[in-house]
Write a protein that holds these residues in place. Sequence first.
Motif, short mmCIF file in Angstrom:
data_model
loop_
_atom_site.label_atom_id
_atom_site.label_comp_id
_atom_site.label_asym_id
_atom_site.label_seq_id
_atom_site.Cartn_x
_atom_site.Cartn_y
_atom_site.Cartn_z
N HIS A 49 0.86 -1.18 0.00
CA HIS A 49 0.00 0.00 0.00
C HIS A 49 0.90 1.23 0.00
O HIS A 49 1.86 1.31 0.77
CB HIS A 49 -0.92 0.02 1.22
N LYS B 192 2.65 0.63 3.43
CA LYS B 192 2.64 -0.69 4.07
C LYS B 192 3.63 -1.58 3.32
O LYS B 192 3.62 -1.63 2.09
CB LYS B 192 1.26 -1.33 4.02
N LYS C 84 5.10 -5.59 3.25
CA LYS C 84 4.95 -6.97 3.70
C LYS C 84 6.31 -7.65 3.70
O LYS C 84 7.02 -7.65 2.70
CB LYS C 84 3.99 -7.72 2.77
N GLU D 55 4.40 -7.31 8.94
CA GLU D 55 4.07 -6.13 8.13
C GLU D 55 4.45 -4.89 8.91
O GLU D 55 4.24 -4.80 10.12
CB GLU D 55 2.57 -6.10 7.80
N THR D 56 5.04 -3.90 8.21
CA THR D 56 5.36 -2.61 8.83
C THR D 56 4.55 -1.51 8.15
O THR D 56 4.26 -1.59 6.95
CB THR D 56 6.86 -2.29 8.71
N ARG D 57 4.18 -0.49 8.95
CA ARG D 57 3.40 0.64 8.46
C ARG D 57 4.10 1.95 8.82
O ARG D 57 4.59 2.11 9.94
CB ARG D 57 1.99 0.63 9.05
#
Length: 481
Positions: free
Chosen positions: A400, A412, A414, A420-422
């Motif tokens: 994202h 975002k 994966k 997952e990191t944001r």
Amino acid sequence: MLRYFQRTAKDRYRCVGGRTTTCTGLGRSVNNKAVDVKPPLRNRLNHALERIFPERRLFLRSDSDTRFILLKPTSQLLIWVGGSALIAWSIISTAILLMDNIGAGNFREQAKRDMHVYQARLNALASERDLRAAEALAAQERFNAALDQVSQMQTQLLVLEDRRKELETGMEAVHATLRRAMQERDEARYEVSTLTTELQDAEVGANGNAGSREMDGAVGFLSSALEQTAKERDTVIADAAHALNTADDLKHRIQQMEDQNDAIFRQLEEAMTVSVEPLEKMFSAAGMDTDSLLRQVRRGYSGQGGPLTPLSFSTRGEEHSANTIRANQILNKMDQLNLYRIAAEKAPFAQPVKSAFRFTSPFGFRRDPKTGGRRMHNGVDFAAGTGTPLYATADGVVTHAGWQSGYGRLVKIKHEFGIETRYAHLSALNVKVGQRVSRGDKIGGMGASGRVTGVHLHYEVRVGGKPVNPMTYIKAARDVF
């Protein structure tokens, strides 16, 4: 007789006076009776308030007309109450703002002191990290040099092993020749003894010079043969002694090589232990199962070859020696270290901000900066200037890159192992959906988009879709990277 009239708010008349009175109002009359009509509540209230707030008229005059506004006691009371409430609210608000400004000034001073302390701590940690990185690089160089020495020692050991086997084969041939020469010498001695006996017998019974000359020739031939055999025997004995001395020298050199090899193996084993244990502790501190982690990485990187191929000192099918087993154990440790390094690149152990920043909000429940209510904060906040570069904390794929309600501009990524990191509230995006990024790649700039009170980065780590504390990974890698 009508004494006086009082007009009410509803245009009614109250009759006050004698026994026989006529009162008119609203088209009705009452004769020969005393009438006592009670005024409504509002009129009674106005009458009660007239002492404090007498009825007033506010005249409005224009060029052609003059009008007035009637201010009754109740209206004046409402105006007074409203004005008093407004003044009280202004006083209270001013006091609150003044107290907030004083408290904000103290908070800013405390925040500045905390920022200086944190900056000093951050600089110390950065220096320590650089020192650890330099030590790791030096250890890696020493490890590579030791590995080269092991390779050279292996080559020399193979050459010496071949020479030893050749010498053993040559010594066996020398011993066989020596035994054959000694057997021939014994046979020659027996023949000489036999011939000597025959010669003596022949001398006793000889009647002529011809027989004596034949005997002299036979004795000379046998003497020459014996001398030649003795010389060959001495040569074989000397060669055997030289071969034995050479074998002893080779054994001594092989023992020295084995001692050096053992020292190198010990250094390599210690280096591998020092290199692997911090990585194991890092993954364990992050709550990750190391065995499952290694299996998953090994499935993704299943190729074999190169320097990690198990060693073998012999190609004749013999069992592996102790050195071969130790070398293979070291290579297995190297493979494990390599897998850990690959996994470390794919898990978010790095920090998203490399410039100077202020840590403004931790993970967990907190007081919401907008509403003041108690809410769960699913990440951590790093505050810095607008446009401060932000970096991916691990290898992965962007899923994202755009606007999302509350997050503002959001990225975002994966990663492996269900992580997952944001990265939220960005001012600009440098990646797009589907792009593969590596740890340390720039993904955007810090901003204040979305639901914020100022410029900062909201950083989240989710495992299996559930948010976890990102500082768990950052603190776990503090003494490794």
